[in-house]
Design a protein around this motif. Sequence first.
Motif, mmCIF file in Angstrom:
data_model
loop_
_atom_site.group_PDB
_atom_site.id
_atom_site.type_symbol
_atom_site.label_atom_id
_atom_site.label_comp_id
_atom_site.label_asym_id
_atom_site.label_seq_id
_atom_site.Cartn_x
_atom_site.Cartn_y
_atom_site.Cartn_z
ATOM 1 N N ALA A 101 0.807 -0.838 0.243
ATOM 2 C CA ALA A 101 0.226 0.281 0.147
ATOM 3 C C ALA A 101 0.784 1.491 -0.293
ATOM 4 O O ALA A 101 0.887 2.670 -0.335
ATOM 5 N N LEU A 102 1.548 1.048 0.682
ATOM 6 C CA LEU A 102 2.575 2.353 0.998
ATOM 7 C C LEU A 102 3.183 2.483 -0.604
ATOM 8 O O LEU A 102 3.550 3.463 -0.958
ATOM 9 N N MET A 103 4.039 1.312 -1.312
ATOM 10 C CA MET A 103 4.817 1.651 -2.387
ATOM 11 C C MET A 103 3.767 1.944 -3.563
ATOM 12 O O MET A 103 4.290 2.427 -3.846
ATOM 13 N N VAL A 104 3.143 1.320 -3.954
ATOM 14 C CA VAL A 104 1.590 1.644 -4.833
ATOM 15 C C VAL A 104 1.155 3.736 -4.315
ATOM 16 O O VAL A 104 1.128 3.789 -5.173
ATOM 17 N N LEU A 126 9.446 3.506 5.222
ATOM 18 C CA LEU A 126 8.743 4.638 4.601
ATOM 19 C C LEU A 126 9.439 6.138 4.540
ATOM 20 O O LEU A 126 9.211 7.106 3.328
ATOM 21 N N PHE A 127 10.727 5.309 5.131
ATOM 22 C CA PHE A 127 11.956 6.395 4.802
ATOM 23 C C PHE A 127 12.643 6.018 3.039
ATOM 24 O O PHE A 127 13.824 6.749 2.119
ATOM 25 N N VAL A 132 14.317 5.188 -2.956
ATOM 26 C CA VAL A 132 13.938 3.506 -4.330
ATOM 27 C C VAL A 132 13.489 4.491 -5.805
ATOM 28 O O VAL A 132 13.436 4.471 -7.120
ATOM 29 N N LEU A 133 12.013 5.795 -5.806
ATOM 30 C CA LEU A 133 11.440 6.021 -6.518
ATOM 31 C C LEU A 133 12.652 8.072 -6.952
ATOM 32 O O LEU A 133 11.675 8.205 -7.416
ATOM 33 N N ASN A 134 13.804 7.960 -6.768
ATOM 34 C CA ASN A 134 15.051 8.421 -6.782
ATOM 35 C C ASN A 134 13.788 10.689 -5.978
ATOM 36 O O ASN A 134 14.338 11.096 -7.177
ATOM 37 N N LYS A 262 -4.458 1.083 -11.729
ATOM 38 C CA LYS A 262 -3.089 0.551 -12.768
ATOM 39 C C LYS A 262 -1.742 -0.430 -11.888
ATOM 40 O O LYS A 262 -1.208 -1.311 -12.981
ATOM 41 N N LEU A 263 -1.999 1.038 -11.227
ATOM 42 C CA LEU A 263 -0.242 0.346 -10.077
ATOM 43 C C LEU A 263 -0.497 -0.793 -9.390
ATOM 44 O O LEU A 263 0.692 -1.436 -9.658
ATOM 45 N N LEU A 264 -1.578 -1.256 -8.668
ATOM 46 C CA LEU A 264 -1.978 -3.054 -8.419
ATOM 47 C C LEU A 264 -1.734 -3.958 -9.790
ATOM 48 O O LEU A 264 -1.561 -4.914 -9.139
ATOM 49 N N GLU A 265 -2.196 -3.471 -10.379
ATOM 50 C CA GLU A 265 -2.541 -4.590 -11.701
ATOM 51 C C GLU A 265 -0.569 -4.797 -11.953
ATOM 52 O O GLU A 265 -0.365 -6.317 -12.294
ATOM 53 N N PHE A 266 0.118 -3.405 -11.980
ATOM 54 C CA PHE A 266 1.706 -4.361 -12.749
ATOM 55 C C PHE A 266 2.470 -4.080 -11.085
ATOM 56 O O PHE A 266 3.765 -4.629 -11.579
ATOM 57 N N ASN A 267 1.703 -4.447 -9.794
ATOM 58 C CA ASN A 267 2.821 -4.968 -8.768
ATOM 59 C C ASN A 267 2.632 -6.140 -8.990
ATOM 60 O O ASN A 267 3.482 -6.907 -8.482
ATOM 61 N N THR A 268 1.812 -6.423 -7.608
ATOM 62 C CA THR A 268 0.777 -7.121 -7.642
ATOM 63 C C THR A 268 -0.467 -8.705 -8.391
ATOM 64 O O THR A 268 -0.639 -9.154 -8.554
ATOM 65 N N SER A 269 -0.724 -7.338 -8.787
ATOM 66 C CA SER A 269 -2.158 -7.567 -9.605
ATOM 67 C C SER A 269 -3.025 -7.475 -9.056
ATOM 68 O O SER A 269 -4.242 -7.008 -8.756
ATOM 69 N N CYS A 270 -3.716 -8.663 -7.827
ATOM 70 C CA CYS A 270 -4.606 -8.363 -6.532
ATOM 71 C C CYS A 270 -4.122 -9.114 -5.567
ATOM 72 O O CYS A 270 -3.473 -10.050 -5.419
#
Length: 390
Positions: A101-104, A126-127, A132-134, A262-270
């Motif tokens: 949830a935090l990453m997405v 958290l930090f 990771v996302l620059n 969309k991001l959930l699909e590309f991370n874990t799908s469900c």
Amino acid sequence: MSAPLARPRVQALAASQVREVANAGFGQAGVLRFWFGESDRATPDYIRQAATEALAAGRTFYTHNQGRPELRAALSDYLGRLHGREITPERLSITSSGVSALMVSMQAVLDPGDRVVVVTPVWPNLFEIPRVLNAEVVEVGLEPRNGVWALDFDRLLEAITPETRLVLLNSPNNPTGWVLPAELRAPLLAHCRRLGVWLLADDVYERLTFDPTTANAPSFMPLAEPDDRLISTNSFSKAWLMTGWRLGWIAAPESLHTDIGKLLEFNTSCAPDFVQAGGEAALREGEPHIAELRADLLAKRDRLIAGLRTLPGIEAPTPEGAMYAFFRIEGQGPSVPLAKRLITEAGLGLAPGGAFGSRGEGWLRWCFAAAAPALDEGLERLAGWLAKGG
């Protein structure tokens, strides 16, 4: 030819110091393990039974990216009861863990180079996720004051500038147990609203507050408008003892809903269907369990803090929530070597404070969601270690 490597920002990420210490202790007989943030109790029967029945019924297929409608409806009902404010299913997304949830959430709002303000010490994800996302991370530190942890609120507001994209706040806080005072919610939300800054609240411990007058720690959700730049992430891990299930959620403005999908699909799908069945049972039937868990953690907090304060050279502020004592021992050096020494010399497994950011260096985290005899034995081992000169 040089070896193939990850990109420089990933190579620069710090490995988990908690895992480093735990790995040093695995395989050593007799070590008391208080290093991880989880209870030593199994998930309640009614949750396991719901998931078992769903698995037996063959619920092993893909589901909607953002969770089964039944679970999102149950979550909407739960949040409405808890916060006295309607949070519609269209604002909710089910995730495969709180960290997902935090990453997405951060993937949805952060671009490389964005400025992120984080209140620390805090769980390292958290930090590290912004890094990771620059993104650029700016820390505002909690401090021990009059026996509890406190935030210099003016310093936080000063750090949140027009150039800031996101503020990250974890309350109740891991590792300190600090809880954001209720009267600071509105001015912080107003400041972020005025500057157009996103506020991401990691609310994973919101039910584990030791204030007997309320069912949850102070939350931004009752104060926020549906289109405020507020995201709340949460997890079933702590309040329902479901750490290994890897199930969480996001509550966000409805305008983010499609993009989060969309991001959930590309991370874990469900999230797995049968795991979601356990989550639904937790939300619908879990209040008696949460009340019992809070009472148990409060008793253990008081037991551990009182014991620590009897020992020489120890500073142990009182945690107001969560499940951790964050304390330091006078005259000791960096926290990772200290934690490793406590494993080998005292059979005591604690998390190093440096894992939680620069503000935590020199401190140790003790998870007190453990059996009372184990806590007592841990205190005896620490006392014996100190008596020998540490």
